[in-house]
Design an enzyme around this catalytic site. Structure first.
Site, short mmCIF file in Angstrom:
data_model
loop_
_atom_site.label_atom_id
_atom_site.label_comp_id
_atom_site.label_asym_id
_atom_site.label_seq_id
_atom_site.Cartn_x
_atom_site.Cartn_y
_atom_site.Cartn_z
N TYR A 263 0.81 -1.21 0.00
CA TYR A 263 0.00 0.00 0.00
C TYR A 263 0.85 1.27 0.00
O TYR A 263 0.43 2.32 -0.50
CB TYR A 263 -0.87 0.06 1.26
CG TYR A 263 -1.89 -1.02 1.41
CD1 TYR A 263 -2.89 -1.22 0.46
CD2 TYR A 263 -1.90 -1.84 2.54
CE1 TYR A 263 -3.85 -2.20 0.63
CE2 TYR A 263 -2.86 -2.82 2.72
CZ TYR A 263 -3.83 -2.99 1.76
OH TYR A 263 -4.78 -3.96 1.94
N THR A 299 -2.96 -6.32 -6.75
CA THR A 299 -2.84 -5.26 -5.75
C THR A 299 -3.11 -5.83 -4.36
O THR A 299 -3.80 -6.84 -4.19
CB THR A 299 -3.84 -4.13 -6.00
OG1 THR A 299 -5.16 -4.57 -5.65
CG2 THR A 299 -3.82 -3.67 -7.44
N ASP A 300 -2.59 -5.15 -3.35
CA ASP A 300 -3.03 -5.44 -1.99
C ASP A 300 -4.51 -5.07 -1.89
O ASP A 300 -5.04 -4.34 -2.73
CB ASP A 300 -2.20 -4.67 -0.97
CG ASP A 300 -2.03 -5.44 0.33
OD1 ASP A 300 -2.94 -6.23 0.67
OD2 ASP A 300 -1.01 -5.26 1.02
N PHE A 301 -5.17 -5.57 -0.87
CA PHE A 301 -6.64 -5.53 -0.87
C PHE A 301 -7.20 -4.17 -0.45
O PHE A 301 -6.82 -3.63 0.58
CB PHE A 301 -7.18 -6.63 0.04
CG PHE A 301 -7.18 -7.98 -0.62
CD1 PHE A 301 -6.12 -8.39 -1.42
CD2 PHE A 301 -8.24 -8.85 -0.46
CE1 PHE A 301 -6.12 -9.63 -2.04
CE2 PHE A 301 -8.25 -10.10 -1.08
CZ PHE A 301 -7.19 -10.49 -1.87
#
Length: 586
Positions: A263, A299-301
């Site tokens: 992130y 992507t990260d969540f």
């Protein structure tokens, strides 16, 4: 399904099968592939306890075929049956694209709701930082192999791990899931772990690894985490951006199938100051072009939509962009999947507007389909055997391997002054805090008062501030690494009454300078009470060595540079330190 169409024919090359299936897919099918959402255990036809969409709706209506399974199954059979039910729903569609099930880490002793699951039926191991404390390639590979066997039996085909960020900022909340501070150790262990998890090549017997968090999430400003806005900045005061890249080079060389950017947004580097997934310089120019990675990037969540008002999207540096604009920027950066998102309608609108064309979608669709074929999901691996899953997940041999790793990861820092305190003599009377008295059955008699004991045993954890405003998400710890005066005073009073053994769970590198009253000092990285007791009484022995420096003071931590390894002045204990029992046969 029969092999009447080329993409269903297992004899044909994967590239041929991908291209054939691509021609048969509607835009809704393609768009659904680009989303990697959560799917909770339970009835697939019903919303989960958080009110999120039913798995059946995600698969049937939104065409989402990548699901992160959440929840802790009571048995391998339960998870296998859920997996098979989901696959049967996918087969209702004429194309029958199988669902890829993924998982956060679920083999650790501890649990953080934002980073891992409770182990449930799975075997229990130390956290990855404990694997680093053991430090051997053989243990890392065995850890990967057991994870692979248990995941594969239950239908989990993608692991959202390993996490190979370097722990150069001692205050960061996610150190327990790393392999520590040293680049050489981390690089060596990730190669071994990936060898156990994936094998030499990803195939039907592999679990694909989504290695994270590119290009290294360790150097967080003040150790704050970018799950939250106050931790969105990654800083490099020592100019060590490339140092944090090295484990990812090793992972790419070892064949990691996927990559997850973090992130955080870099500050003061050559790269755009946006979250790493939004950066074309980071994803396309660095990861793909310079490092040669052509696998899946997810992507990260929650970087597009977030999870309600309390937890907005982690779209650092692009907060001003609309949801559609964030999608366009992510795809332009070079990512393939949106983690934790199910807004397929929004991407369909973006496509209709012409902001993202078919050619760009097809680049990612090809990567995602190819992996499903490599994993055998279109063929023999679509369904799993629930009876086999029952036997493999949490088998006696797997559990024993995990317990042995828990034993070995324990790290002895102090053991008396002149005469060793550990191992303890069986049959003694013991006063305990933070330890289940049942774990001492057969070893000692537990008494209620320290003055009646021959030894006291305290299990505690590294200090942290639990932010009540974050509710259960406050488990993402922050704050001082020093024990409070009240905690030190309590230890000193106890130690003045009876010799005291102290164990500190080092989810972060605590300042242990004031724990001088302890007769013996042990640190742990994820060890259940029973294996811990077995080591204290000599059934097994501590073999761990510190996977990071332990700072002498908080002032030393605050003065250190977040991206520079081993940068706290005059550390109390150095990386690699660990005592052994004298004359031990175990």
């Amino acid at each position: 399904m029969t092999a009447d169409l080329p993409y269903r024919n297992p004899i044909l090359p994967i590239e041929t099968r991908v291209e054939d299936l691509l021609t048969r897919m509607r835009i809704e099918d393609k768009v659904g592939l680009l989303f990697h959402y959560q799917g909770s255990l339970g009835d697939p036809e019903q919303p989960d306890r958080h009110g999120r969409s039913a798995v059946a709706e995600l698969v049937r209506d939104r065409r989402i075929t990548h699901l992160l399974v959440q929840g802790s199954p009571k048995s391998g059979r339960e998870l296998a049956q859920w997996h098979n039910a989901v696959q049967r729903i996918a087969l209702e569609h004429p194309l029958g694209i199988p669902v890829t099930i993924s998982s956060d880490p679920r083999h650790g002793v501890t649990r953080n709701p934002l980073t891992s699951n409770e182990s449930g039926a799975f075997s229990r191991w130390p956290e990855p930082i404990g694997i680093a404390a053991i430090g051997t390639d053989a243990t890392a590979r065995e850890y990967g192999e057991v994870t692979r066997r248990e995941y594969l039996a239950a239908g989990i085909r993608v692991a959202l791990h390993p996490q190979i960020d370097l722990a150069t900022e001692p205050r960061w909340a996610r150190i327990a899931q790393t392999f520590g501070e040293d680049v050489d150790l981390t690089s060596r262990l990730v190669r071994a772990y990936l060898g156990g998890l994936q094998g030499k090549l990803v195939g039907p017997d592999s679990v694909a690894a989504m290695t994270k968090h590119f290009p290294g999430g360790g150097p967080q400003r003040d150790g704050l985490d970018p799950h939250f806005a106050d931790g969105r900045e990654q800083v490099y005061p020592g100019g060590r951006f490339d140092y944090h890249l090295e484990p990812f080079r090793a992972a790419i060389e070892a064949g990691t199938s996927q990559m997850m950017p973090y992130y955080g947004m870099p500050v003061g580097t050559q790269y755009e100051e946006v979250g790493f997934a939004f950066s074309k310089g980071v994803i396309t120019e660095l990861l793909r072009n310079e490092l040669g990675f052509d696998g899946i990037v997810c992507t990260d969540f929650g970087v597009i939509t977030g999870y309600g008002e309390a937890f907005p999207a982690k779209a650092w540096g692009v907060e001003q962009l609309s949801r559609a604009e964030r999608m366009v920027k992510l795809l332009d950066a070079g990512v393939d999947q949106f983690g934790g998102e199910n807004c397929t309608d929004a991407l369909l609108d973006v496509h209709r507007s012409g902001a993202v064309d078919d050619d760009r979608l097809d680049v990612s669709v090809r990567r995602l389909l190819a992996e499903k074929f490599r994993l055998g999901l279109f063929d023999d691996r679509r369904f799993v055997d629930a009876e086999e899953a029952e036997q493999v997940v949490g088998s006696a041999s797997n559990k024993q391997a995990g317990v042995q790793a828990q034993h070995a990861s324990l790290t002895l820092l102090r053991n008396g002054n002149e005469d060793p305190v550990l191992p303890l003599r069986r049959g003694i009377s013991v006063y305990v805090e933070g330890l289940d008295p049942q774990a001492l059955a057969g070893f000692a008699t537990v008494v209620a008062r320290p003055q009646d004991a021959e030894v006291a045993i305290i299990r505690t954890r590294a200090p942290s501030y639990h932010d009540p405003a974050r509710g259960f998400l406050g488990a993402m710890h922050k704050g001082s690494l020093e024990f409070s005066p009240a905690e030190i005073e309590h230890l000193e009073e106890l130690a003045a009454t009876v010799p005291t053994v102290v164990d500190v769970y080092l989810e972060r590198p605590a300042v242990l300078t004031d724990l001088t009253a302890a007769a013996a000092l042990v640190v742990s990285f994820g060890t259940d009470d029973q294996p811990f007791a077995e080591v204290l009484f000599g059934t097994a022995a501590p073999r761990g060595r510190l996977p990071f420096d332990l700072p002498r003071s908080m002032s030393a931590v605050e003065a250190s540079r977040s991206d520079v390894p081993f940068d706290t002045t005059d550390p109390l204990f150095r990386f690699g330190f660990g005592l052994r029992y004298q004359n031990s046969d175990v």
